[in-house]
Scaffold this active site. Structure first.
Site, PDB file in Angstrom:
ATOM      1  N   ASP A 176      48.051  31.473  35.734  1.00 51.73           N
ATOM      2  CA  ASP A 176      47.132  31.715  36.833  1.00 51.73           C
ATOM      3  C   ASP A 176      47.194  30.501  37.752  1.00 51.73           C
ATOM      4  O   ASP A 176      47.041  29.363  37.287  1.00 51.73           O
ATOM      5  CB  ASP A 176      45.710  31.885  36.278  1.00 51.73           C
ATOM      6  CG  ASP A 176      44.928  32.971  36.979  1.00 51.73           C
ATOM      7  OD1 ASP A 176      44.870  32.915  38.223  1.00 51.73           O
ATOM      8  OD2 ASP A 176      44.386  33.855  36.298  1.00 51.73           O
TER       9      ASP A 176
ATOM     10  N   ASP B 266      45.361  33.444  42.322  1.00 50.84           N
ATOM     11  CA  ASP B 266      43.943  33.736  42.463  1.00 50.84           C
ATOM     12  C   ASP B 266      43.493  33.764  43.925  1.00 50.84           C
ATOM     13  O   ASP B 266      43.774  32.817  44.672  1.00 50.84           O
ATOM     14  CB  ASP B 266      43.196  32.611  41.717  1.00 50.84           C
ATOM     15  CG  ASP B 266      41.739  32.888  41.518  1.00 50.84           C
ATOM     16  OD1 ASP B 266      41.413  33.800  40.750  1.00 50.84           O
ATOM     17  OD2 ASP B 266      40.920  32.190  42.139  1.00 50.84           O
TER      18      ASP B 266
ATOM     19  N   GLU C  57      46.372  38.140  43.999  1.00 52.59           N
ATOM     20  CA  GLU C  57      45.059  38.782  43.912  1.00 52.59           C
ATOM     21  C   GLU C  57      44.501  38.930  45.320  1.00 52.59           C
ATOM     22  O   GLU C  57      44.425  37.949  46.060  1.00 52.59           O
ATOM     23  CB  GLU C  57      44.084  37.964  43.056  1.00 52.59           C
ATOM     24  CG  GLU C  57      42.823  38.759  42.774  1.00 52.59           C
ATOM     25  CD  GLU C  57      41.601  37.919  42.429  1.00 52.59           C
ATOM     26  OE1 GLU C  57      40.652  38.469  41.861  1.00 52.59           O
ATOM     27  OE2 GLU C  57      41.569  36.712  42.737  1.00 52.59           O
TER      28      GLU C  57
ATOM     29  N   HIS D 173      39.450  40.592  33.583  1.00 50.41           N
ATOM     30  CA  HIS D 173      38.298  39.780  33.203  1.00 50.41           C
ATOM     31  C   HIS D 173      37.181  39.780  34.247  1.00 50.41           C
ATOM     32  O   HIS D 173      36.154  39.144  34.037  1.00 50.41           O
ATOM     33  CB  HIS D 173      38.771  38.341  32.974  1.00 50.41           C
ATOM     34  CG  HIS D 173      39.280  37.723  34.248  1.00 50.41           C
ATOM     35  ND1 HIS D 173      40.417  38.197  34.893  1.00 50.41           N
ATOM     36  CD2 HIS D 173      38.797  36.728  35.027  1.00 50.41           C
ATOM     37  CE1 HIS D 173      40.607  37.502  35.994  1.00 50.41           C
ATOM     38  NE2 HIS D 173      39.642  36.600  36.096  1.00 50.41           N
ATOM     39  N   ASP D 174      37.388  40.469  35.376  1.00 50.81           N
ATOM     40  CA  ASP D 174      36.396  40.441  36.454  1.00 50.81           C
ATOM     41  C   ASP D 174      35.559  41.711  36.563  1.00 50.81           C
ATOM     42  O   ASP D 174      34.730  41.808  37.467  1.00 50.81           O
ATOM     43  CB  ASP D 174      37.097  40.205  37.804  1.00 50.81           C
ATOM     44  CG  ASP D 174      37.525  38.756  37.979  1.00 50.81           C
ATOM     45  OD1 ASP D 174      36.887  37.868  37.385  1.00 50.81           O
ATOM     46  OD2 ASP D 174      38.499  38.518  38.724  1.00 50.81           O
TER      47      ASP D 174
HETATM   48  C1  GLC Z   1      39.221  35.408  41.045  1.00 56.94           C
HETATM   49  C2  GLC Z   1      39.192  35.372  39.533  1.00 56.94           C
HETATM   50  C3  GLC Z   1      37.780  35.213  39.095  1.00 56.94           C
HETATM   51  C4  GLC Z   1      37.265  33.906  39.626  1.00 56.94           C
HETATM   52  C5  GLC Z   1      37.402  33.837  41.143  1.00 56.94           C
HETATM   53  C6  GLC Z   1      37.214  32.446  41.648  1.00 56.94           C
HETATM   54  O1  GLC Z   1      38.615  36.532  41.558  1.00 56.94           O
HETATM   55  O2  GLC Z   1      39.812  36.490  38.993  1.00 56.94           O
HETATM   56  O3  GLC Z   1      37.636  35.269  37.706  1.00 56.94           O
HETATM   57  O4  GLC Z   1      35.933  33.738  39.272  1.00 56.94           O
HETATM   58  O5  GLC Z   1      38.668  34.241  41.580  1.00 56.94           O
HETATM   59  O6  GLC Z   1      38.266  31.640  41.218  1.00 56.94           O
END
Ligand code: GLC
Length: 550
Positions: free
Chosen positions: A99, A200, A254, A326-327
């Site tokens: 990540d 991310d 993402e 995980h979100d």
């Molecule tokens: C992304 C991650 C998430 C995190 C956020 C800030 O959306 O997947 O888990 O809290 O970014 O880094």
């Protein structure tokens, strides 16, 4: 270096390390635990692993607040354990992607410590603004997690921007030195042998010049000025040309709030800067923009998301397919049915695993873990959930507010992986860092291994099938019965080979409908979730996959 696009043949497994498996008994998941489970992961048929952040971090956002990009957190086993896992994964034919979180750092990162003291060259590593006075903030933007996006720093005497938690200051990507750091990080891990990155909130890294006030959106104020910002493609191109192009690696962006059309600016195979994208539309079939704006589940919204991405990327870019990470809360609890847990889990697997693209499976999804629902809001660990509970819908009763968290919280999917019916679900021999879902005695890997009819074995079969049938890798996609709110029907076709996937999202029997031109007498039923499928009806959450050989 030639990009072989190996990821198009891969299936990935996502590990959220804190809750995967504790190897040293301190109650927190770690890489020793992952090492123990590499054969299990491989047994699913996957050929890649995505690790949520493993770096040293104060843990305010469970590792997405990084204090050192070039190391592995000691609580996860440090670099020694990481190298073992990396080699162990490669030996088993699995790639490893990391990540990359570079929209922001932790406020405990050395760069931020120096920046707040104006020590060069770090002074402009972050987005600082003078105090406008009179209690005002530099602009009206919201943070995604905790109230407004600005916090005053006493030491520097200025405000800094944080689009996420207060302890996650945004980096100033317009500063070439910051981009230099990003390239160093990429190179560091690629040289060590990792195979790529999930990046991310990478669409947030370039903010509109002048950071204007946002008077359009009532929530997420500012997002139209920092999502897909003015220089984002330029910066990504720089990372690609200077680093990524020199390795046979894969990148996954993402991207909140993105349409397939916009996605092509990032991932078009001809002109894009990255390989695949995590879009959020398939996570919005029971909510509006965010899990916190809950609505009832609409299959038509889900199908629209699936099909528009399939259609609009066809021949131009490659889809990333997922139903959990995980979100978000667990998918069976959202789009399926806990009452028909195994049946609906299998149906959901078939609904996405035979689409065109690279599927990702999130830890626990393969055994049908469901949402965790604590009775006490204090048990929530997640920074976003805690803020939402304490600050929104305050006129509602505490029970109602807690129920809202049950539906939306990321913690619903972050409880420890359920390995067995033993104490703490076999996750740790110590005291688990986080609550274990009470249903672990029924839902766990050991039980699923024993049961030939389990969801786990179904995932294995489905993944093996997707690999064995070239039509899944290459075929065109077509949806049928698009207006139905109970059934999802799609077909794939390639050089005379065909696949038809039927999915019922209904708790009741519904009539079996086969689109015209598909002669079942010539097909083989290659996957199903009922032992005795009949010629007239689809039973609750039934799925069938028919195959026509060339
Ligand atoms: C992304 C991650 C998430 C995190 C956020 C800030 O959306 O997947 O888990 O809290 O970014 O880094």
């Amino acid at each position: 270096m030639e990009h072989t696009r190996w990821y198009k043949d891969a299936v990935f497994y996502q590990i959220w390390p804190r809750s995967f498996r504790d190897g040293d008994g301190d109650g927190l998941g770690d890489l020793w635990g992952v090492y123990e489970k590499l054969d299990y992961i491989r047994s699913l048929g996957v050929d890649g692993v995505w690790f949520s952040p493993l770096y040293p971090s104060p843990g305010v956002d469970c590792g997405y607040d990084i204090s050192d990009y070039m190391d592995i957190a000691p609580e996860y086993g440090g670099m020694e354990a990481f190298r073992k896992v990396l080699d162990g994964a490669h030996e088993r034919g699995m790639r490893v992607i990391m990540d990359l979180v570079v929209n922001h750092t932790s406020d405990e990162h050395e760069w931020f410590r120096k920046s707040r003291r104006r020590i060069e060259p770090y002074t402009d590593y972050y987005i600082w603004r003078p105090d406008p006075g009179k209690g005002k903030l530099p602009n009206n933007w919201d943070s995604n997690f905790e109230g407004k996006a600005w916090t005053f720093d006493q030491e520097r005497g200025e405000y800094y921007l944080h689009l996420f938690a207060v302890k996650q200051p945004d980096l100033n990507m317009d500063n070439p030195l910051v981009r230099q750091e990003v390239k160093k990080i990429l190179k560091f891990w690629l040289d060590m042998g990792v195979d790529g990155f999930r990046e991310d909130v990478i669409t947030y890294i370039s903010k509109r010049e002048g950071l204007p006030n946002d008077h359009l959106f009532p929530v997420y104020k500012g997002i139209r000025f920092y999502n897909h910002g003015p220089h984002v493609h330029e910066y990504l191109r720089e990372f690609k040309a200077e680093v990524l192009d020199h390795y046979d690696c894969m990148t996954l962006a993402e991207a909140p709030l993105v349409s397939p059309k916009r996605a092509l600016d990032y991932i078009s195979e001809e002109t894009g800067q990255m390989d695949m994208m995590i879009q959020f539309q398939c996570m919005c079939a029971d909510c509006l923009f965010s899990d916190y704006f809950h609505m009832s589940f609409s299959l038509r919204r889900l199908k629209h998301a699936f099909s528009s991405w399939q259609r609009k990327l066809e021949g131009k870019a490659w889809n990333m397919l997922y139903l959990e990470n995980h979100d978000h809360p667990r998918v069976i609890s959202r789009y399926g049915s806990e009452r028909y847990r195994v049946k609906s889990g299998k149906m959901l697997a078939a609904a996405y695993l035979f689409q065109k693209g690279t599927p990702f499976v999130y830890q626990g999804q393969e055994i049908g873990m469901t949402n965790w629902r604590p009775q006490d809001p204090e048990l929530y660990e997640d920074v976003q959930t805690r803020w939402q509970y304490a600050n929104t819908h305050l006129k509602d009763t505490p029970e109602k507010r807690l129920r809202r968290m049950w539906l939306a919280s990321r913690d619903s999917a972050r409880t420890p992986m359920q390995w067995s019916g033993e104490e703490n679900a076999g996750f740790t021999t110590g005291k688990p860092w986080f609550s274990v879902n009470e249903n672990y005695r029924e839902i766990n890997v050991a039980a699923a291994e024993e049961d030939p009819d389990s969801l786990l074995h179904f995932y294995r079969r489905a993944i093996a099938l997707r690999k064995a049938l070239p039509v899944v890798r290459h075929g065109s996609y077509r949806e049928y019965h698009a207006l139905s709110s109970r059934r999802y029907t799609y077909a794939r076709e390639w050089e005379g080979e065909r696949l038809l996937v039927l999915c019922s999202f209904s708790e009741k029997d519904i009539p079996l409908r086969i689109p015209g031109g598909f002669d079942l007498t010539k097909a083989e039923l290659v996957l199903q979730n009922y032992a005795d499928p009949d010629g007239k009806t689809l039973k609750p959450y039934e799925t069938r996959v028919y195959h026509w050989a060339k």
